[in-house]
Design a protein around this motif. Structure first.
Motif, PDB file in Angstrom:
ATOM      1  N   THR A 235     -13.766 -10.518   4.666  1.00 42.81           N
ATOM      2  CA  THR A 235     -13.161 -10.098   3.606  1.00 42.81           C
ATOM      3  C   THR A 235     -13.498  -8.698   3.428  1.00 42.81           C
ATOM      4  N   GLU A 236     -12.752  -7.674   2.796  1.00 50.64           N
ATOM      5  CA  GLU A 236     -13.149  -6.474   2.236  1.00 50.64           C
ATOM      6  C   GLU A 236     -12.117  -6.276   1.161  1.00 50.64           C
ATOM      7  N   LEU A 237     -13.072  -5.877   0.033  1.00 53.41           N
ATOM      8  CA  LEU A 237     -12.274  -5.310  -1.176  1.00 53.41           C
ATOM      9  C   LEU A 237     -12.107  -3.822  -0.884  1.00 53.41           C
ATOM     10  N   TYR A 244      -4.347   0.334   0.085  1.00 58.17           N
ATOM     11  CA  TYR A 244      -4.063  -0.271   1.260  1.00 58.17           C
ATOM     12  C   TYR A 244      -2.751   0.018   1.675  1.00 58.17           C
ATOM     13  N   HIS A 275      -3.440  -9.870   2.015  1.00 59.25           N
ATOM     14  CA  HIS A 275      -3.991  -8.802   1.181  1.00 59.25           C
ATOM     15  C   HIS A 275      -3.470  -8.970  -0.435  1.00 59.25           C
ATOM     16  N   ASN A 276      -4.260  -8.969  -1.011  1.00 60.91           N
ATOM     17  CA  ASN A 276      -4.000  -8.989  -2.554  1.00 60.91           C
ATOM     18  C   ASN A 276      -3.595 -10.643  -3.000  1.00 60.91           C
ATOM     19  N   ALA A 279      -7.547 -12.751  -3.175  1.00 59.36           N
ATOM     20  CA  ALA A 279      -8.327 -11.953  -4.238  1.00 59.36           C
ATOM     21  C   ALA A 279      -7.497 -10.825  -4.529  1.00 59.36           C
ATOM     22  N   ASN A 281      -6.552  -7.125  -4.500  1.00 60.39           N
ATOM     23  CA  ASN A 281      -6.829  -5.947  -3.757  1.00 60.39           C
ATOM     24  C   ASN A 281      -7.883  -6.128  -2.752  1.00 60.39           C
ATOM     25  N   ARG A 282      -7.904  -7.409  -2.289  1.00 57.93           N
ATOM     26  CA  ARG A 282      -8.836  -7.687  -1.174  1.00 57.93           C
ATOM     27  C   ARG A 282      -8.098  -8.195  -0.119  1.00 57.93           C
ATOM     28  N   THR A 284      -8.298 -10.606   3.234  1.00 55.87           N
ATOM     29  CA  THR A 284      -8.898 -11.872   3.436  1.00 55.87           C
ATOM     30  C   THR A 284      -8.368 -12.260   4.813  1.00 55.87           C
ATOM     31  N   ALA A 320     -17.365  -4.462   4.344  1.00 59.44           N
ATOM     32  CA  ALA A 320     -16.932  -6.068   4.619  1.00 59.44           C
ATOM     33  C   ALA A 320     -17.846  -6.931   4.413  1.00 59.44           C
TER      34      ALA A 320
END
Length: 871
Positions: A235-237, A244, A275-276, A279, A281-282, A284, A320
């Motif tokens: 995961t990466e916010l 993005y 993406h988004n 979560a 704007n994250r 996954t 991440a």
């Protein structure tokens, strides 16, 4: 964590420092960098005895900020590893002190097992992977605020057993202050199951805001364990300063196939990606399995947003996390290394000028200019002037916005500058033009320039315009001043406004009134001629005109007349015996030597053996201790017989000084050039007046109507005090009977010399107050403070204004201001020995003043205050 308070109080002050060694981040610097010179100069304004407003500045005192060490190391990590494996912990070390430093790296570890070895490797690009296999033990030199990325490697011994844990503490030790350290703790656990290690990298780690195109973030994962890892979740916010790029995700397991962004449940050949969705704007990603020894990558793109400040900050730092099932249990999420995009500083500056409608001759013009830092980093702007159409003799100075505090150099290049201006901030400065006294008209302009210290190729300029210099005026009248007085208004008049009668050989006294219509005090030279244009200064043969003041002193200048004031002058017109009857047109002129302002008045004088000498004028001047001044006099035979030829009569010259230590010598301007030079002889006897070009002397002495120019050179003793006055009396005496007439009284002239330094002097001293308790730690001195002035410490200032003149001064305002990199310290409030004190609020910046209504001769006032060096 850091052992210094500098880790929590920082600001950007040097955003254009190049990367050093393998450091990856630009500095976030403590506010007062080591070596910063805090310069400060006070100023005062006052009204002198002539009601002229004057400005005086003090000496400059400087303090050098001392270096203080501080360091921080982040961030702690928790990992699992197989027996005999190698575990890597990426960390970022920041020099959070205020000067260049290097840091030694060391590690201690223990617990359920001890690493067989611990090694450090540089990680310049911050991807969490050593740049090479060359171990390091030190960061090398780091600028203040500069960051250094490195990796700590721990080698697990083969004797370790599953379930055992190790605690490793990595310590960075300052080379400048070995007692200053920063440390970070990492936790390692041995497992016989799957072991996933994940790192990430950014393809370009620095650039502008917005970025040129998109940037690629790549996560790399490897299973170094003994069993298959399942449900690897990455995961990466997306950081706030990045956006993005849709449709940019790729997975090594599916090659060039684009991963869908908007579905959190679609299997894409072993990976579920969105993406988004899972979560906001994250990113996954869930990867179904990674076999022992297996590895892969996941990449996606972002763009860097516009309008970000320069430097390394959270808005462009991406971290991440990953978790997985190791075959026995779900391993809690761990963080990867942080990748940082550094926004490069860009210098942009704008400047606005000002227009002033009018100013008097010899006056002062203040233009308020605004300099705006439109760049994305704190910057300092050097100040200069470019083209100027102002009259020759105009001088320019820079002052702070208060108009009384001179601007000094803060960055050490010898050029006055604004001091630090934050990104988006603006600062007002005053461009001061001191006008010459002899210029008028307009418009006039000067272009001021502000040049970025961070990038000297970037600058801005602004025009400043003075619409007009208003000419000074003078009115010359008879017997009174103002409307109704004979000769009121500009002359010369077509018809004589007054006629004086005089007997042959007699003297007529004509009363003149000189009115100063200018806006500043001025003095005016007096002349008489039969030529209304004064192209030549001529009088009828044998005529003389002598100007005197109310006390009878001979003069050729009015002396200082205040603005709006007037002064009576008496013109004694002497005609020779045997002068023809009738009216002679005579013109008088009063003209300023500084502004050129003048007026001509039209009068008339309607007409046997006389002996008379005239010695004019009386003079005044100022000179410094040990200095000299030269006074000019005209000696004229106003009689009708030759004098001092050594036969018909004799004549002598004498000079006396009233004050001890003063000396004076008389010279004859033999070559008649108006300047005292090597060819002009010392003279004591009037018979020496022969052979020169002055008055075409062909025989000794002076023929009727002839003149000789004399110089009196007066010297002051070196120990003369300011305000000391000396009166030099020059005398010319005749002896013997000539033409049946006895010798007249000696002719005299006086020269008044005043010793000055400055009517008001300012002297500034400083002392260290390291504890900021409001009490000076040392004696006050003008000497630079070169040690002990650390960020967070204080400086105490004392400014002493002394009236060294002979008369009281009024409306004295002593001003100073908080220097760059400091704020006002109100622990002990600002005070003064006299007057009313104003100061900013504690912790603020600005002007400090004391205002004194009257300061008597010899009296002093002392302004005291303290400032705190930005921590």
């Amino acid at each position: 964590m850091s052992t210094s308070f500098f880790s929590v109080v920082r600001r950007v002050a040097r955003l254009f420092v190049p990367l050093l060694g393998v450091a990856a981040l630009l500095p976030a610097l403590a506010a007062a960098p080591a070596g910063t010179v805090i310069g400060n100069q006070a100023a005062a304004t006052y009204s002198d005895g002539s009601a002229v407003v004057r400005t005086v500045t003090s000496n400059t005192v400087v303090t050098t900020v001392q270096q203080v060490a501080a360091v921080s190391v982040v961030a702690s990590g928790t990992k699992t590893i197989s027996i005999g494996g190698q575990v890597y912990y990426p960390h970022t070390l920041t020099n959070s002190g205020n000067g260049t430093d290097s840091f030694a790296l060391s590690a201690t570890n223990g617990g359920g097992f001890t690493f067989a070895a611990t090694l450090f490797y540089a990680d310049a690009n911050g991807d969490g992977v050593p740049d090479n296999n060359v171990p390091i033990t030190s960061t090398g030199q780091l600028a203040a605020g500069q960051a250094f990325r490195f990796v700590v490697a721990g080698i697990v011994p083969g004797t370790a057993v599953a379930g055992a844990s190790n605690t490793m503490t990595t310590t960075a030790t300052s080379g400048f202050t070995p007692g200053t350290t920063g440390s970070v703790v990492d936790q390692t656990t041995i497992t016989a199951q799957a072991v996933i290690n994940a790192t990430q990298a950014l393809d370009v780690t620095s650039g502008p805001s917005p970025s040129v195109g998109s940037r690629t973030l790549t996560l790399t994962f490897t299973n170094t364990g003994n069993t298959t890892a399942t449900n690897l979740t990455l995961t990466e916010l997306i950081p706030a300063g990045m956006t993005y790029v849709a449709g940019s995700a790729r997975w090594s397991g599916s090659g060039a196939t684009v991963l869908t962004d908007a579905d959190a449940a679609d299997g894409q050949g072993g990976i579920v990606y969105d993406h988004n969705v899972t979560a906001a704007n994250r990113v996954t990603a869930v990867i179904a399995s990674v076999p022992p020894g297996g590895s892969g990558t996941l990449s996606f793109q972002v763009t860097v947003n516009a309008g970000l400040p320069a430097g390394a900050h959270a808005a462009t730092a991406a971290t991440a996390s990953f978790s997985y099932h190791d075959g026995a249990t779900t391993v809690p999420a761990s963080n990867t290394n942080t990748v940082q995009y550094v926004v490069l500083g860009a210098a942009v500056v704008s400047m606005t000028g000002a227009t002033v409608t009018s100013a008097p001759q010899g006056g002062v013009v203040n233009f308020t200019n605004t300099i705006t830092n439109n760049g994305n980093a704190t910057d300092t702007f050097d100040l200069s002037t470019l083209t100027s159409t102002f009259p020759a003799g105009t001088t320019f100075q820079f002052f702070q916005a208060d108009g009384v505090t001179p601007i000094v150099d803060h960055n050490g290049n010898g050029i006055p500058d604004t001091g630090p201006v934050p990104a988006g901030g603006a600062v007002n400065i005053v461009v001061r033009a001191i006008l010459p006294p002899d210029a008028a008209g307009g418009p006039y302009g000067v272009v001021a320039k502000a040049t970025s210290s961070a990038d000297p190729t970037k600058s801005a300029s602004a025009p400043n315009t003075l619409t007009a210099i208003t000419a000074s005026t003078v009115d010359l009248t008879n017997n009174g001043s103002g409307a109704g007085a004979p000769g009121y208004g500009p002359g010369p008049e077509a018809v004589a406004v007054s006629t004086a009668t005089v007997a042959s050989g007699g003297t007529a006294r004509i009363t003149l009134v000189v009115a100063n219509g200018g806006s500043v005090a001025d003095s005016f030279a007096l002349r008489a001629s039969t030529d209304a244009t004064f192209a030549t200064t001529t009088l009828p043969s044998g005529w003389t005109v002598v100007f005197r003041d109310a006390s009878g002193a001979v003069l050729d200048n009015t002396g200082v007349i205040n603005s709006g004031a007037n002064k009576a002058i008496y013109a004694d017109v002497t005609v020779p015996a045997g002068a023809s009857a009738g009216a002679t047109q005579l013109y008088f002129r009063a003209q300023s030597a500084t502004t050129g302002a003048g007026d001509t008045l039209h009068n008339a004088v309607a007409v046997g053996t006389v002996r008379s000498l005239a010695l004019t004028p009386n003079n005044t001047a100022q000179l410094t201790p040990g200095g000299t001044t030269v006074y000019t006099h005209m000696l004229t035979n106003t009689g009708n017989v030759s004098e001092a030829d050594g036969v018909l009569s004799t004549g002598s010259l004498g000079v006396t000084d009233s004050a001890p230590g003063f000396t004076s010598v008389i010279y004859w301007d033999k070559n008649n050039d108006g300047v005292l030079d090597a060819g002009d002889p010392v003279i004591t006897d009037l018979s020496q007046l022969v052979g020169g070009t002055n008055g075409a002397n062909t025989t000794p002495g002076l023929a009727p109507g002839k003149s000789a120019r004399l110089f009196v050179k007066t010297s002051a003793p070196a120990g003369a005090t300011s305000g000391a006055t000396n009166i030099t009396t020059l005398s010319a005496a005749l002896a013997g009977v000539n033409g049946g007439a006895a010798a007249p009284m000696a002719a005299t002239a006086t020269d008044t010399s005043t010793v000055i330094v400055s009517q008001v002097t300012l002297f500034k001293t400083q002392a260290l107050d390291a504890g900021c308790d409001g009490t000076a730690d040392t004696a006050f001195s003008p000497v630079a403070i070169t040690s002990g002035a650390a960020p967070g410490g204080c400086i105490r200032y004392e400014i002493t204004a002394t009236n060294v003149g002979p008369v009281a001064v009024t409306s004295l305002v002593v001003s100073d201001a908080t220097p760059a990199y400091t704020t006002y310290s109100a622990t002990v409030p600002a005070s003064a020995t006299a007057g009313t004190v104003t100061a900013p609020a504690g912790g603020g910046r600005g002007t400090l003043q004391t205002s004194v209504a009257t300061l008597a001769p010899g009296a002093s006032v002392v302004l005291r205050f303290g400032v705190r060096i930005d921590p």
